[in-house]
Design an enzyme around this catalytic site. Structure first.
Site, PDB file in Angstrom:
ATOM      1  N   CYS B  86      -6.299   1.782  -3.070  1.00  0.00           N
ATOM      2  CA  CYS B  86      -5.256   1.970  -2.055  1.00  0.00           C
ATOM      3  C   CYS B  86      -4.734   3.398  -2.020  1.00  0.00           C
ATOM      4  CB  CYS B  86      -4.108   1.001  -2.306  1.00  0.00           C
ATOM      5  SG  CYS B  86      -4.657  -0.697  -2.491  1.00  0.00           S
ATOM      6  N   HIS B 330      -2.386  -3.168   6.006  1.00  0.00           N
ATOM      7  CA  HIS B 330      -2.770  -2.297   4.890  1.00  0.00           C
ATOM      8  C   HIS B 330      -4.289  -2.091   4.839  1.00  0.00           C
ATOM      9  CE1 HIS B 330      -3.140  -0.421   1.104  1.00  0.00           C
ATOM     10  NE2 HIS B 330      -3.087  -1.467   0.323  1.00  0.00           N
TER      11      HIS B 330
END
Lengths: 385, 385
Positions: B86, B330
């Site tokens: 991420c 996301h």
């Protein structure tokens, strides 16, 4: 920018390691490099790790660098995953050079690691598919190399025998390399009579999948003296480029030529100054193409060069004294740093039976991937004693 | 090292884009950033692209960066693939900053792109598995967050209502963000009554998979003036760290705390100077944990902070004015550069209805991956008007 030197290198033997995964292979390469550099691990403040196939072929699904380096005992520092297909190892090195040259850190470690020999070989082969339209039709690297070689045959009268001679030379060298996957010298007959993979390429002309890891630790000249009594090897250039489009109307400059011209200019040397080269002969005969692309020989001279033994260990410029990819095996992201390791050993005079006499300047050529109609990436590194 | 500024940013809307793959998403983000920067594409000499899932979820099997940027019209220059779960987008940015700060190049472009919404959602979920022993037993990020939040509940008396309030705030902000996947403000009741995913987390507290791309172009202050009349946003710090081991006997400093302390020191500011934060609330209530970890509030004060609205757009320090990950969605490697985009817009005063009044200093916190018992990576970036 500061001058950057290679402080230490290390690698695993390339080949099938059924008992080792990415973490174990990476750890072995890292600790070999740490030992070679004689550096306390705590003095390594940043690590780049190149890997290309792990997400597809192993249980690791990301941040493979962190999995590998924490297994080797390194945690907390910046750790960066890079990928650039077969050029991944050199790409990691390039980043480490920038960290040190810029003064951001005094030391940096580049690692390349790959696990390819799994139970289902077809999965490994599929993992290397192009991601292009051509790839969908089964057109893989071996076919691409074969087409390029056929072009050479027609254009310059190169023959299958020329191609086989490259493999004779490289397997002779590889037999002297304890890190190589294959250590059996091959004869012209064996090579020409081995199974055709994609005409004119026979089985023994092609590199193989392999498991393996390689690492290099870089620092400044001053710091190097603090850690190690070994000769620091200066990185005179490390140039990375990506492919360019071709069009029917324009001359397409090969990616290796573009990258090497940049590297020669940056290093302030020419092809005539190079004593030893590790080049990306994923299919061994492609070496002949690369002689020209790097400017080692003139146009159409590659056949004569291999006939006259100019690229033997005792030749004008030794090419692939390690045995090249066809002897060593080709664990994608580890290959570039294995090339660097070999050149460092050669320039230090530590290459044992395969030592190139009086080698002072060395070069690696590390190309990979395929996008549109050119390699995705090519990195050329020039190292000086 | 030279001072580096953000010249331009751009992103796609995050969400389901069934008609777009990595190439199309990346191209849209790149050209939005190029337009925002008002820079001729030929003046961009190096590109870093972050992607985490492409090898597993798309047809591309490597050198995804080159596939994406050549589709956008960029070929020939150095192109580097990075991955840091991420944190990939911030990792690409960090590399670009180093290229420019060091003087290696005057301009660099960072791109993050991800394609996650495919027909088989289970494959996307599996692609995010940890690669750890725990992952094999189905222990995924949502469970990890849930455990951390339960700890907060016991330690500081935080309640489900506190957690829901974070989502109320963020969905209110996200409703004002044209790039967000979800633009519906949610009530306490809706949030608390939505399906439990992993107690205490309910569905509306969790971020979702999304397709998306984001990009940032950096340069020096002098060069910025040459290209664009927009306010150049100074990158005061961009610090990347990896996780550290925990042991029963030692205090474990959270990765966000270590990274933010480094960043504050480098930027010469403290948490009290920050006007606006985009933080990595993959599960929205984790924001409360992050308030403390970044030093925005003192130990145990997070509940009071959300009760008193201190992190609202008009609060003491606006947190996630973009809506955060739970509103935006996301898309792993794109998230970090979307955070950067939001802070740049906020500092320029271009954030429209969600503008934080008088924002002068902003911060992003972008953490990802899991190795041993900590996040694999965390990057903190501090930007100044």
């Amino acid at each position: 920018m500061r001058e950057v030197v290679v402080l230490g290198v290390g690698m695993t033997r390339f080949g099938k390691h059924p008992d080792k995964g990415l973490k174990e292979l990476g750890t072995e390469a890292i600790w070999n490099a740490v030992e070679d550099a004689n550096i306390p691990p705590k003095d390594i403040p940043i690590i780049y790790v190149a890997n290309a196939m792990g997400q597809q072929l192993t249980e690791l699904r990301g941040t493979i660098a962190q999995h590998v380096v924490s297994h080797a005992g390194f945690m907390g520092m910046p750790v960066i995953n890079v990928e650039n297909a077969c050029s991944g190892g050199s790409t990691a090195l390039r980043s480490c050079i920038l960290e040190v040259a810029s003064g951001n850190y005094d030391v940096a470690m580049a690692v390349g690691v790959e696990k390819m020999c799994i139970a289902d070989t077809a999965r490994s082969a599929a993992a290397m598919a192009f991601g292009t339209i051509l790839g969908k039709f089964g057109f893989m690297f071996v076919g691409l190399y074969a087409m390029n070689l056929r072009r050479l045959m027609e254009k310059y009268g190169l023959t299958r025998e020329h191609f086989a001679k490259v493999v004779v030379k490289n397997t002779k060298n590889g037999a002297l390399n304890p890190y190589a996957q294959f250590r059996q010298p091959r004869t012209m007959e064996e090579i020409l009579n081995s199974r055709v993979v994609s005409d004119p390429l026979t089985l023994l002309m092609c590199s193989t999948m392999a498991d393996g890891g390689a690492a290099a630790i870089v620092t400044t000249r001053d710091k190097a003296a603090k850690y190690s009594s070994k000769t620091p090897i200066t990185i005179a250039a490390c140039e990375l480029v990506s492919g360019t489009p071709t069009s029917a109307d324009a001359v397409h400059v090969p990616i290796e030529t573009r990258a090497s011209r940049q590297a020669y200019e940056k290093a302030g040397v020419g092809p005539e100054d190079i004593d030893v080269v590790e080049c990306h002969d994923a299919m061994a005969p492609a070496e002949l193409l690369i002689y020209e692309e790097l400017g080692l020989c003139g146009e159409g001279e590659a056949g004569r060069w291999i006939d006259e033994g100019k690229t033997e260990i005792n030749g004008v410029v030794a090419v692939n004294p390690s045995g090249g990819l066809a002897s060593k095996g080709h664990p994608v992201s580890a290959t570039g740093l294995a090339q660097i390791s070999e050149i460092v050993w050669q320039l230090r005079g530590e290459a044992g039976e395969r030592q190139v006499p009086n080698a002072k300047i060395g070069m690696t050529e590390n190309a990979g991937g395929w996008v549109m109609d050119d390699n995705a990436a090519c990195a050329i590194t020039i190292l000086k004693k």
